[in-house]
Design a protein around this motif. Structure first.
Motif, PDB file in Angstrom:
ATOM      1  N   GLU A 147       0.822  -1.201   0.000  1.00 53.53           N
ATOM      2  CA  GLU A 147       0.000   0.000   0.000  1.00 53.53           C
ATOM      3  C   GLU A 147       0.868   1.269   0.000  1.00 53.53           C
ATOM      4  O   GLU A 147       0.617   2.214  -0.736  1.00 53.53           O
ATOM      5  CB  GLU A 147      -0.900  -0.043   1.243  1.00 53.53           C
ATOM      6  N   PHE A 197       0.496   8.322  -6.394  1.00 54.41           N
ATOM      7  CA  PHE A 197      -0.244   9.482  -5.893  1.00 54.41           C
ATOM      8  C   PHE A 197       0.607  10.576  -5.257  1.00 54.41           C
ATOM      9  O   PHE A 197       0.101  11.658  -4.979  1.00 54.41           O
ATOM     10  CB  PHE A 197      -1.353   9.021  -4.936  1.00 54.41           C
ATOM     11  N   GLY A 200       1.905  17.325   3.239  1.00 54.84           N
ATOM     12  CA  GLY A 200       1.019  16.606   2.324  1.00 54.84           C
ATOM     13  C   GLY A 200       0.950  15.131   2.667  1.00 54.84           C
ATOM     14  O   GLY A 200       0.887  14.752   3.839  1.00 54.84           O
ATOM     15  N   ILE A 201       0.962  14.285   1.637  1.00 51.22           N
ATOM     16  CA  ILE A 201       0.857  12.835   1.823  1.00 51.22           C
ATOM     17  C   ILE A 201       2.015  12.311   2.673  1.00 51.22           C
ATOM     18  O   ILE A 201       3.153  12.740   2.511  1.00 51.22           O
ATOM     19  CB  ILE A 201       0.868  12.148   0.437  1.00 51.22           C
ATOM     20  N   GLY A 202       1.719  11.377   3.581  1.00 48.30           N
ATOM     21  CA  GLY A 202       2.780  10.702   4.318  1.00 48.30           C
ATOM     22  C   GLY A 202       2.638  10.725   5.820  1.00 48.30           C
ATOM     23  O   GLY A 202       3.165   9.856   6.510  1.00 48.30           O
ATOM     24  N   ASP A 203       1.925  11.682   6.363  1.00 46.72           N
ATOM     25  CA  ASP A 203       1.729  11.721   7.816  1.00 46.72           C
ATOM     26  C   ASP A 203       0.299  11.253   8.119  1.00 46.72           C
ATOM     27  O   ASP A 203      -0.397  10.753   7.247  1.00 46.72           O
ATOM     28  CB  ASP A 203       1.988  13.135   8.351  1.00 46.72           C
ATOM     29  N   ASP A 204      -0.139  11.434   9.344  1.00 40.46           N
ATOM     30  CA  ASP A 204      -1.491  10.998   9.702  1.00 40.46           C
ATOM     31  C   ASP A 204      -2.554  11.911   9.123  1.00 40.46           C
ATOM     32  O   ASP A 204      -3.698  11.501   8.917  1.00 40.46           O
ATOM     33  CB  ASP A 204      -1.629  10.935  11.226  1.00 40.46           C
ATOM     34  N   LEU A 238      -8.212  11.799  -1.674  1.00 39.80           N
ATOM     35  CA  LEU A 238      -8.703  10.707  -2.518  1.00 39.80           C
ATOM     36  C   LEU A 238      -8.846   9.433  -1.699  1.00 39.80           C
ATOM     37  O   LEU A 238      -7.868   8.927  -1.156  1.00 39.80           O
ATOM     38  CB  LEU A 238      -7.698  10.472  -3.663  1.00 39.80           C
ATOM     39  N   GLY A 254      -3.710  13.958   0.497  1.00 43.10           N
ATOM     40  CA  GLY A 254      -3.932  12.818   1.379  1.00 43.10           C
ATOM     41  C   GLY A 254      -5.024  11.934   0.836  1.00 43.10           C
ATOM     42  O   GLY A 254      -5.577  12.179  -0.237  1.00 43.10           O
ATOM     43  N   GLY A 255      -5.318  10.883   1.600  1.00 46.69           N
ATOM     44  CA  GLY A 255      -6.366   9.978   1.161  1.00 46.69           C
ATOM     45  C   GLY A 255      -6.359   8.708   1.955  1.00 46.69           C
ATOM     46  O   GLY A 255      -5.816   8.654   3.066  1.00 46.69           O
ATOM     47  N   THR A 300      -6.539   4.200   1.174  1.00 44.60           N
ATOM     48  CA  THR A 300      -6.534   3.143   0.166  1.00 44.60           C
ATOM     49  C   THR A 300      -6.971   1.850   0.827  1.00 44.60           C
ATOM     50  O   THR A 300      -6.381   1.438   1.828  1.00 44.60           O
ATOM     51  CB  THR A 300      -5.110   2.984  -0.422  1.00 44.60           C
TER      52      THR A 300
HETATM   53  P1  ADP Z   1      -3.210   6.062   8.340  1.00 50.84           P
HETATM   54  O1  ADP Z   1      -3.312   4.593   8.637  1.00 50.84           O
HETATM   55  O2  ADP Z   1      -2.460   6.876   9.338  1.00 50.84           O
HETATM   56  O3  ADP Z   1      -4.534   6.648   7.963  1.00 50.84           O
HETATM   57  P2  ADP Z   1      -2.525   5.473   5.645  1.00 50.84           P
HETATM   58  O4  ADP Z   1      -1.598   4.322   5.537  1.00 50.84           O
HETATM   59  O5  ADP Z   1      -3.964   5.271   5.375  1.00 50.84           O
HETATM   60  O6  ADP Z   1      -2.278   6.155   7.049  1.00 50.84           O
HETATM   61  O7  ADP Z   1      -2.004   6.601   4.694  1.00 50.84           O
HETATM   62  C1  ADP Z   1      -0.669   7.029   4.714  1.00 50.84           C
HETATM   63  C2  ADP Z   1      -0.545   8.354   4.040  1.00 50.84           C
HETATM   64  O8  ADP Z   1      -0.877   8.210   2.669  1.00 50.84           O
HETATM   65  C3  ADP Z   1      -1.492   9.413   4.595  1.00 50.84           C
HETATM   66  O9  ADP Z   1      -0.833  10.658   4.509  1.00 50.84           O
HETATM   67  C4  ADP Z   1      -2.650   9.391   3.629  1.00 50.84           C
HETATM   68  O10 ADP Z   1      -3.276  10.638   3.579  1.00 50.84           O
HETATM   69  C5  ADP Z   1      -1.975   9.030   2.324  1.00 50.84           C
HETATM   70  N1  ADP Z   1      -2.814   8.267   1.395  1.00 50.84           N
HETATM   71  C6  ADP Z   1      -3.357   7.031   1.566  1.00 50.84           C
HETATM   72  N2  ADP Z   1      -4.028   6.633   0.492  1.00 50.84           N
HETATM   73  C7  ADP Z   1      -3.957   7.649  -0.404  1.00 50.84           C
HETATM   74  C8  ADP Z   1      -4.461   7.869  -1.710  1.00 50.84           C
HETATM   75  N3  ADP Z   1      -5.208   6.964  -2.347  1.00 50.84           N
HETATM   76  N4  ADP Z   1      -4.166   9.045  -2.316  1.00 50.84           N
HETATM   77  C9  ADP Z   1      -3.447   9.973  -1.687  1.00 50.84           C
HETATM   78  N5  ADP Z   1      -2.924   9.841  -0.476  1.00 50.84           N
HETATM   79  C10 ADP Z   1      -3.179   8.696   0.176  1.00 50.84           C
END
Ligand code: ADP
Ligand code: MG
Length: 321
Positions: free
Chosen positions: A5, A13, A25-29, A87, A119-120, A122
């Protein structure tokens, strides 16, 4: 899932930081965003479910485009400037070819409007895409559905009914002429009217986007505004392609009740019409006057001077029809 994932998100993304107002941006909580002082945050979310909002056979590039476009259209209707998106992607498995095309459709539209994906989420499951768009508008100046006033003129952008016809061609088996292909592209790659939304904001009194068809959507606008409307069906903007492909009578029905056009419906006081037209001209979007706002309830449709009852009302989830 074959591809982890984390790796999947990184590969498809994560894009280089596109905006200075994305602190994290993407990567933190969670993401951290700088909201400019003196502006309202404007937020919309829409979910697309496979087989319901797009055909199972739809090109993934189109799915990526539409998932963002339908939300940008909501911001356009508010007169807002889009800035960020999240997303939530639920899919049955990892298909890298699918992901690459989906991301290409999503990001080509996002980059065109300087929208950063911040963020998002999956998860595994039946294919469902939920996009949230965040943007801003000057404090107190976003346009609402409730703003139409008695005496205002009613206008729409672009042409109506094209996307619904495009969907019919996609479902059919007939050989596709260039006109039919253009209608299909209006369904697969709708153009959110962001620039027109910004241009109309100082002049329009109320606005909404057309996602479920003019008949159903206009009823929402007049109900929210506490007014009625009179619409001249002969004036509805129909594209040459739609007219050529389906004829005048079917074109009229699709323009009235077909969904997924993502054009804007707006009301404007007559004294501001000229200024609105000039602003629309600068962003090169066609505006057509289709009627006016009256005192009362509901919508009166007229054709050749006689009252007309639209046969179909457009799309509603959870309706028994
Ligand atoms: P958490 O378990 O803390 O929610 P995730 O593993 O779900 O963390 O997500 C890790 C990071 O990736 C977060 O910053 C999240 O916003 C981002 N992320 C997850 N899925 C997507 C996606 N489909 N598109 C963009 N960002 C994503
Ligand atoms: Mg998560």
């Amino acid at each position: 899932m074959a591809l982890g994932e984390f790796e999947l998100i990184r590969r498809y993304f994560e894009r280089p930081r596109a905006r200075a107002d994305v602190v994290l941006g993407i990567g933190d909580d969670a993401a951290l965003l700088d909201v400019p002082a003196g502006r309202n945050l404007v937020v919309a979310v829409d979910t697309l479910v496979a087989g319901r909002h797009f055909l199972k056979s739809a090109p993934p590039r189109s799915i990526g485009h539409r998932a963002l476009a339908v939300n940008l259209s909501d911001l356009a209707a508010m007169g807002a400037t889009p800035a960020w998106a999240t997303l939530s992607l639920t899919m049955p498995g990892v298909d890298e070819a699918w992901l690459a095309e989906f991301a290409a459709g999503f990001f080509s539209l996002a980059e065109g409007h300087r929208v950063a994906l911040v963020g998002g989420d999956t998860t595994a499951g039946p294919l469902t895409i939920s996009v949230q768009v965040l943007g801003t508008a000057p404090q107190g100046q976003a346009l609402r559905r409730s703003g139409a006033r008695v005496g205002d003129l009613l206008l729409v952008t672009g042409t109506l009914g094209d996307a619904a016809a495009g969907l019919e061609f996609l479902r059919g088996t007939a050989a596709q002429s260039p006109a039919a292909q253009w209608l299909i592209s209006r369904h697969e790659y709708p153009t959110p009217r962001i620039e027109l939304g910004l241009a109309m904001r100082p002049y329009a009194s109320g606005a909404m986007d057309l996602s479920d068809g003019l008949v159903g959507d206009l009823e929402k606008l007049v109900a929210a505004s506490g007014v009625c409307a009179v619409v001249d069906i002969d004036r509805l903007p129909i594209s040459p392609a739609l007219l050529a492909q389906v004829g005048a009578s079917r074109a009229r029905e699709l323009a009235l009740a077909g969904g997924d056009d993502y054009e804007l419906l707006l009301s404007v006081p007559p004294a501001r019409l000229e200024a609105l037209r000039a602003a629309a001209g600068i962003v090169a979007v066609n505006l057509t006057e289709i009627g006016h706002i009256c005192a009362g309830v509901g919508v009166t449709w007229s054709m050749n001077g006689a009252e007309y009852s639209p046969v179909s009302r457009g799309y509603e989830h959870f309706s028994s029809a």
